[in-house]
Design a protein around this motif. Structure first.
Motif, PDB file in Angstrom:
ATOM      1  N   MET A  46     -17.988 -84.361  21.801  1.00  0.00           N
ATOM      2  CA  MET A  46     -16.815 -83.514  21.631  1.00  0.00           C
ATOM      3  C   MET A  46     -17.216 -82.122  21.131  1.00  0.00           C
ATOM      4  N   ARG A  47     -18.274 -82.022  20.329  1.00  0.00           N
ATOM      5  CA  ARG A  47     -18.699 -80.726  19.817  1.00  0.00           C
ATOM      6  C   ARG A  47     -19.156 -79.812  20.948  1.00  0.00           C
ATOM      7  N   ARG A  48     -19.892 -80.376  21.895  1.00  0.00           N
ATOM      8  CA  ARG A  48     -20.397 -79.587  23.021  1.00  0.00           C
ATOM      9  C   ARG A  48     -19.234 -78.996  23.815  1.00  0.00           C
ATOM     10  N   ARG A  49     -18.218 -79.803  24.058  1.00  0.00           N
ATOM     11  CA  ARG A  49     -17.058 -79.345  24.816  1.00  0.00           C
ATOM     12  C   ARG A  49     -16.339 -78.210  24.087  1.00  0.00           C
ATOM     13  N   SER A  50     -16.167 -78.357  22.784  1.00  0.00           N
ATOM     14  CA  SER A  50     -15.517 -77.306  21.992  1.00  0.00           C
ATOM     15  C   SER A  50     -16.325 -76.019  22.017  1.00  0.00           C
ATOM     16  N   PHE A  51     -17.654 -76.148  21.895  1.00  0.00           N
ATOM     17  CA  PHE A  51     -18.522 -74.964  21.933  1.00  0.00           C
ATOM     18  C   PHE A  51     -18.416 -74.256  23.276  1.00  0.00           C
ATOM     19  N   GLN A 108     -16.039 -74.375  25.463  1.00  0.00           N
ATOM     20  CA  GLN A 108     -14.709 -73.796  25.638  1.00  0.00           C
ATOM     21  C   GLN A 108     -14.590 -72.478  24.867  1.00  0.00           C
ATOM     22  N   ALA A 109     -15.051 -72.455  23.616  1.00  0.00           N
ATOM     23  CA  ALA A 109     -14.987 -71.231  22.812  1.00  0.00           C
ATOM     24  C   ALA A 109     -15.889 -70.148  23.397  1.00  0.00           C
ATOM     25  N   SER A 135     -14.301 -68.698  26.544  1.00  0.00           N
ATOM     26  CA  SER A 135     -13.187 -67.799  26.213  1.00  0.00           C
ATOM     27  C   SER A 135     -13.699 -66.450  25.728  1.00  0.00           C
TER      28      SER A 135
END
Length: 154
Positions: A1-6, A8-9, A12
């Motif tokens: 989940m951390r990789r996906r959040s990174f 995505q940020a 953006s």
């Protein structure tokens, strides 16, 4: 989940950087609306109600204000306000004996359940008022709260 959040940020930021760099997007300060500011500055509950336009608010059992009968610390009194009046557009909380009685004012959209929970500061034992705006009319309900330790400057 951390990789996906990174990712995505980072994605953006990468998309926005050229827009900010070219001047198409300019970061600015967001300010709250100034409407109703005078009601927050009122020093009596009656003045605050008058400035809100709720001077003739009528009592209504469809409003609920939950607060402890005895608050051990006036600096953080938990309250909950609920309106089941159809078309409620705002809820306000006033503490009659506070130096500035209007402590909370919330606006609600048409599809939102008018309900909130928060903590407020009470200077001393006092009556709380929940005021609802619905269909251009004002409704109110009261609750007495006894404060055992002062919340404002004690």
């Amino acid at each position: 989940m951390r990789r996906r959040s990174f990712l995505q940020a980072f994605g953006s930021a990468a998309a926005l950087a050229p827009l900010i760099g070219s001047g198409l997007l300019k970061p600015q300060t967001a300010l709250a609306a100034d409407s109703g500011r005078a009601a927050f500055d009122a020093q009596t509950a009656l003045d605050a109600l008058r400035l809100l336009g709720a001077g003739a608010a009528e009592q209504n059992a469809a409003l609920t204000i939950r607060a402890p009968e005895i608050a051990e610390n006036g600096a953080a009194v938990p309250i909950e306000g609920i309106s089941t009046i159809p078309g409620t557009t705002s809820l306000s909380v006033l503490v009659d004996r506070n130096p500035f009685p209007l402590v909370v004012r919330l606006s609600f959209g048409p599809q939102v359940l008018p309900r909130f929970q928060t903590r407020i500061k009470m200077a001393e034992s006092s009556r709380l008022r929940l005021v609802a705006t619905a269909g251009g009319k004002f409704y109110t309900v009261f609750r007495d709260v006894k404060v055992t330790v002062g919340g404002c400057g004690e």
